[in-house]
Design a protein around this motif. Sequence first.
Motif, PDB file in Angstrom:
ATOM      1  N   THR A  35       8.155  -9.413  36.389  1.00  0.00           N
ATOM      2  CA  THR A  35       8.871 -10.023  37.511  1.00  0.00           C
ATOM      3  C   THR A  35       9.997  -8.936  37.992  1.00  0.00           C
TER       4      THR A  35
ATOM      5  N   THR B 231       5.813 -12.838  30.069  1.00  0.00           N
ATOM      6  CA  THR B 231       6.564 -13.286  31.279  1.00  0.00           C
ATOM      7  C   THR B 231       6.418 -14.802  31.487  1.00  0.00           C
ATOM      8  N   GLU B 232       5.121 -15.217  31.297  1.00  0.00           N
ATOM      9  CA  GLU B 232       4.695 -16.578  31.412  1.00  0.00           C
ATOM     10  C   GLU B 232       5.534 -17.524  30.609  1.00  0.00           C
TER      11      GLU B 232
ATOM     12  N   GLU C 176       9.027 -17.466  32.190  1.00  0.00           N
ATOM     13  CA  GLU C 176       9.091 -18.557  33.301  1.00  0.00           C
ATOM     14  C   GLU C 176       9.176 -20.002  32.802  1.00  0.00           C
TER      15      GLU C 176
ATOM     16  N   ARG D 130      12.504 -20.836  31.385  1.00  0.00           N
ATOM     17  CA  ARG D 130      13.733 -21.178  32.178  1.00  0.00           C
ATOM     18  C   ARG D 130      13.315 -22.492  32.685  1.00  0.00           C
TER      19      ARG D 130
END
Length: 318
Positions: A49, A290-291, A294, A297
């Motif tokens: 990202t 990354t998954e 995310e 978060r």
Amino acid sequence: MNLAYIPSPTVSQFHIGSLTIHIYALTMLLGIVAAVWITSVRWKRYGGTFDQILDTTLVAVPCGIVGARLYHVITTPERFFGPNGDWVEIFRIWNGGLGIWGAIVLGALGAWAWVRHRHYPMALLADAIAPALLVAQAIGRLGNWFNQELYGKPTTLPWGLKLNTEGSAMGNAEQCYDGATCPTGTLFHPTFLYEMIWNLIGAALIVWIGRRTVRTLKAGSLFALYVIWYTAGRTWIEMLRIDFSHEFLGLRVNVWVSIVVFILGVVAFIVIQRTSKPTPLLAEKLRTVTELEERGRGNRPSAHGHDARAAADGAQGA
């Protein structure tokens, strides 16, 4: 009489109220912005990202600036120490004096530390940033043109650089740094332009090679190619320059550094093919991390670091 030449700017800074804006600093900022954008586009294709690149940049850029200044201080100590030196000048970077080698080394170390902390594949980041660095360095060389500095030997070529003795350019009175007498109107090799062209060609080649060999070259190979390409060009361009530089065995220090780093780049490229992991495998690891970032978060902020580490460790063992 020279009928064709490249003119030099008459200014290298301007003022907004009491604030002095150096054009060299603006070219550096523009180069950083371009590098972040290019790197983020390439990083996203791997599964990362923009925020990951931005966070890494906020660590790497300050480290790079410190490294660039330290390299300049180490290679020109008489400016800062000794009977004619002023150690306070170390902190006045607006007066010039940044070495690209120090920026690359310390900036890379800062990025490596952050990426390791976040469990992103460093080899992928290196490949993503390789052409971006060349573009950023090309843009930064425009600052040398505005400063009227770091030009090459006298030349009669129609693209020679014509200096001027007017305006506020930092180098407007520094013709022939090597002590020779240059007649009025002498043209000089525009080494800033040579390096710009060399770097942009290299960036395009690395992008092309990366697309053609994504499944054959191991991760990290493109960064090694960046090192090889840049140092090959820097060697011959550095030999054209006539600004003051310490020499060793008849060659400028930066020429020796370029030669040594070129050899290390070739060795690194060979070692990478034998020891590094395939790009698709590391891209899968990045997508997993990354998954989970995310997801953390959005749902479990306190647990996302642990989840990311677990995923990274699992992917690393694949």
